[in-house]
Design an enzyme around this catalytic site. Structure first.
Site, mmCIF file in Angstrom:
data_model
loop_
_atom_site.group_PDB
_atom_site.id
_atom_site.type_symbol
_atom_site.label_atom_id
_atom_site.label_comp_id
_atom_site.label_asym_id
_atom_site.label_seq_id
_atom_site.Cartn_x
_atom_site.Cartn_y
_atom_site.Cartn_z
ATOM 1 N NE ARG A 189 121.105 51.295 72.305
ATOM 2 C CZ ARG A 189 121.628 49.858 72.105
ATOM 3 N NH1 ARG A 189 120.412 49.102 72.454
ATOM 4 N NH2 ARG A 189 122.433 49.587 71.807
ATOM 5 C CG HIS A 240 117.100 45.602 64.190
ATOM 6 N ND1 HIS A 240 118.356 45.225 65.117
ATOM 7 C CD2 HIS A 240 116.220 45.888 65.455
ATOM 8 C CE1 HIS A 240 118.084 45.173 66.390
ATOM 9 N NE2 HIS A 240 116.977 45.764 66.533
ATOM 10 C CE1 TYR A 254 112.701 47.129 67.448
ATOM 11 C CE2 TYR A 254 114.861 47.972 68.233
ATOM 12 C CZ TYR A 254 113.889 46.845 68.030
ATOM 13 O OH TYR A 254 114.323 45.724 68.016
ATOM 14 C CD GLN A 314 126.399 29.270 67.448
ATOM 15 O OE1 GLN A 314 127.801 29.463 66.980
ATOM 16 N NE2 GLN A 314 126.273 28.061 67.576
ATOM 17 C CD GLU A 363 120.372 49.845 68.190
ATOM 18 O OE1 GLU A 363 120.496 50.844 68.414
ATOM 19 O OE2 GLU A 363 121.127 49.003 67.410
#
Ligand code: NAP
Ligand code: SF4
Length: 733
Positions: free
Chosen positions: A253, A291, A205, A378, A203
């Protein structure tokens, strides 16, 4: 042989997936196998033997930052949150990211594990989970340049597009110290009672920032080809393995698809995966997209299991367990992936916020009672980005397990709920669950309220699941549901109810009387359009660019829309009916994601397919500035990108003059009159509350009245608030 080598080798020989046939003298395991074979989902319920330990099934709750892990005084709440999911039958859970040092913080003073004092807090979590026969893994996350603070570091001093701080380039000494920090962090995690650690390498990082050329532009031993770029992450894994020994789970991951410029190609991903196996990792978990990637990876419009073939590609090249993730939310999808041999384990994060009991329900064949995560973001990710505690739109108890408690009522009361939208359904199910005698009145012939409009938007098919879930819950909790029943004040008073919950929702704001020509037949509301009562022509003007204006624009332009006026209305009442969602292939073409699981294009990106819209749409608002600025943080950009690629013409700062048979006349921001020649106009100008059943001042009602959801506040018509309102009121009566 060094201690490090011997520990690594010991693991390398023991971490391969062992036969899933378990010893017959193990009572727990044989029961698990029995359950697995009786369930409609035998593959995901089968145990997985990792050599030194066994996972009781194939379902893992993935890491989610809840906001509770950052403050020691919230660890009691965090323990309750994990315990609830452990009770629900999940085999293993992974905590939100915990940093190995200060540089790795996501936020200032974010959750860190680097002292003995931290161990005590975490022990509350591990002990709570172990009471319920589940495993818990602590994720070690060093944010690198995604850190929202001035101490952030990275492989190269290149600022990320999503954080304001430019990172410092790590020196070799800094890298070596960070390796030690990871090892200390993992040792402390073991001391705290965790069953393992997950090393976050995807992601975008820190470790991903070394693995990929997107950020890593170093010319020393840690930059260059993939062997140099993976040196730091591999040193981390080796150091962690040496520190924790062979009987401790290490998950890595791995970014299977970077989805950024200069991202890795599949050959490089496979090279890393093989090296991770060699270095002592037990499980490779899937990460998809950085991201900062401009391709959505988890929002609701991403088709279910859209990226599983990339995980499968990696699995073909390693002998350790591989875990699939991203947009897997229901047992059928999960079962298919494991049955097809595409992955050994399934990771889901948000679906466990939505329903802690997902696994037990699957085991018992009660799929219909799973509260499905609709991938709206949300109340979870949007909250994370707003630095608020996460919860769940469809399950307001998530992360509030100790605060929003549905206690059995001391005295059963007679309760009326008026309105069968999500607010009313939420209130009715909670009140009935607590033992009250509940009747739900709905004026229409179906439940679901505004969700009936949302569910037919292409890419929002998951909203069907929420209606299915609540309808089944009403039935299961014994609520009397009266459809086609429009109640009035007299009926409510005659019913001798103790409590009356008004959840009558909203009506679309009409512009009749406010805008000349708004009463013409070609001017319709979004509700007319999305209920199939009225249809539109080949060119359409949409008035109002809030969430619904965007949804309607997508509905009108997408190729996979199933027009509502062509669907048999009875079919829509069938709880098992779902419109066909966009295919994975078509979705990937639209967003520029490779169709080739063995991709050789950087980061798996390819040229986006040009879309010829189904019709010409103008989307307009009176306010100046960018359209869709108020859409949700983590999904708004997806809607903005979708309407742009669908050729929707966006106009802001316009004044509406009149609507005629020629089209709509507007004054543009420069003050000039302009005719937009359109066949139809769809009004998406917000809503107004319907609350006339509430007692007036001076009335002396027999019952206690409560007003919830859109009926209470239309301006912020919001399903998250509506469902929470319903649950909170029902929890207290
Ligand atoms: P909204 O977000 O309040 O937007 C209403 C739009 O109508 C605004 O663009 C407003 O813009 C315009 N408007 C208001 N009064 C008007 C008038 N008298 N004449 C002409 N235009 C007028 O409402 P919504 O789109 O109906 O969405 C309601 C809620 O549903 C949202 O708050 C959101 O929580 C939820 N929702 C979200 C999404 C999503 O995020 N994708 C999707 C659907 C629904 P101007 O005043 O600038 O003209
Ligand atoms: Fe899923 Fe939405 Fe709940 Fe998040 S808030 S867990 S995305 S349903």
């Amino acid at each position: 042989m060094s201690t490090s080598q011997s520990a690594t080798n010991a693991v390398a020989s023991s971490n391969h997936i062992h036969s899933t046939t378990l010893p017959t003298n193990n009572a727990t395991n044989s029961t698990s196998k029995q359950n697995a074979s009786q369930s409609p989902y035998p593959h995901i319920l089968e145990p997985l033997d990792l050599g030194f330990t066994t996972l009781k099934n194939r379902i893992v709750m993935g890491s989610m930052h809840t906001g509770l892990e950052d403050r020691f005084y919230n660890y009691g709440k965090l323990a309750a949150y994990f315990a609830e999911r452990a009770k629900g039958g999940v085999a293993m859970m992974i905590t939100g990211g915990i940093s190995p040092n200060r540089e790795g913080w996501l936020l200032p003073a974010g959750g860190t594990m680097n002292t003995k004092a931290d161990v005590l807090n975490h022990r509350r979590v591990t002990q709570a989970v172990h009471k319920h026969d589940s495993k818990i893994i602590m994720q070690i996350l060093h944010s690198g340049r995604y850190g929202y603070h001035p101490f952030s570091v990275s492989s190269s001093a290149i600022k990320s597009p999503i954080t304001p701080f430019k990172p410092r380039k790590m020196s070799i000494k800094n890298i070596e110290q960070t390796v030690k920090d990871y090892a200390r962090c993992a040792t402390l995690a073991k001391e705290a009672g965790y069953d393992g650690v997950e090393i976050m390498g995807s992601e975008g990082y820190l470790l991903n920032q070394f693995l990929s050329r997107h950020v890593n532009q170093r010319t020393d031993e840690y930059g260059g080809d993939i062997y140099a770029r993976m040196k730091f992450p591999l040193n981390v894994v080796r150091a962690v393995r040496e520190a924790v020994g062979s009987d401790f789970i290490i998950i890595f991951r791995l970014s299977m698809l970077d989805l950024v410029q200069d991202g890795n190609v599949m050959d490089e991903v496979i090279t890393i995966a093989k090296a991770l196996e060699e270095a002592g990792v037990n499980i490779i978990n899937t990460g998809i997209g950085w991201h900062e990637a401009r391709v959505p990876t988890i929002v609701t419009s991403v088709p279910r299991a859209a990226f599983v073939d990339f995980t499968h590609e990696v699995k073909k090249h390693v002998n350790i367990a591989v875990m699939a993730s991203n947009r897997i939310n229901m047992p059928d999808t999960a079962e298919q992936i494991v049955a097809d041999g595409q992955a050994d384990l399934i990771q889901m994060a948000r679906p466990f916020l939505a329903d802690p009991y997902w696994v037990n329900k699957a085991k018992e064949g009660k799929t219909d009672r799973i509260n499905t995560c609709i991938a709206c973001n949300q109340a979870c990710l949007d909250h994370t980005f707003q630095h608020k505690r996460s919860t769940c739109l469809v399950n307001p108890q998530a992360c509030y397990e100790t605060e929003l408690v549905y206690k059995k009522a001391k005295v059963a009361k007679k309760v009326a709920v008026v309105g069968g939208g999500v607010a009313g359904m939420s209130a009715a199910t909670v009140a009935a669950k607590r033992g009250h005698d509940v009747t739900l009145f709905e004026a229409k012939d179906r439940l679901g309220g505004q969700f009936n409009y949302a569910k037919v938007i292409p890419g929002k098919e998951e909203f069907f699941e929420t209606i299915r879930y609540f309808t089944n819950e009403l039935n299961h909790q014994g609520v009397t549901v009266k459809l086609d029943t429009k109640v009035d004040k007299a009926m409510l008073e005659e019913g001798k109810f103790d409590h009356i919950i008004i959840a009558t929702g909203v009506v679309p704001r009409s512009l009749v009387g406010k805008l000349e020509g708004a009463d013409l037949p070609q001017v319709i509301s979004y509700a007319d359009l999305l209920s199939g009562q009225k249809s539109v022509g080949d060119s359409v003007a949409v008035i109002g660019a809030g969430g619904i204006g965007f949804d309607v624009s997508e509905y009108l332009t997408a190729h996979h829309t199933q027009p509502m006026d062509e669907i048999d209305p009875d079919l829509l009442k069938d709880l098992s009916y779902r419109p066909t969602p966009q295919s994975i292939e078509s979705w990937r073409e639209e967003w520029g994601v490779t169709l080739d699981s063995d991709y050789q294009t950087d980061g798996g990106l390819v040229k986006r397919e040009k879309i010829t819209p189904m019709r010409q749409v103008y989307l307009m608002q009176r306010s100046a500035g960018r359209l869709g600025a108020g859409l949700n943080k983590t999904s708004g950009w997806v809607h903005r990108a979708a309407v742009k690629s669908h050729g929707v013409i966006q106009l802001s700062g316009v004044q509406y003059e009149k609507i005629t048979d020629e089209g709509i006349w507007v004054t543009n921001p420069q003050g000039h009159s302009q005719l937009l020649r359109v066949d139809s106009v769809v009004v998406c100008a917000g809503q107004e509350s319907v609350n006339e059943l509430m007692p007036n001042v001076g009335d002396a009602p027999n019952a206690q009245y409560h007003l919830i959801g859109g009926a209470k506040l239309a301006a912020e018509l919001d399903a998250k608030r509506a469902i929470r309102d319903g649950a909170e009121v029902a929890a207290t009566i």
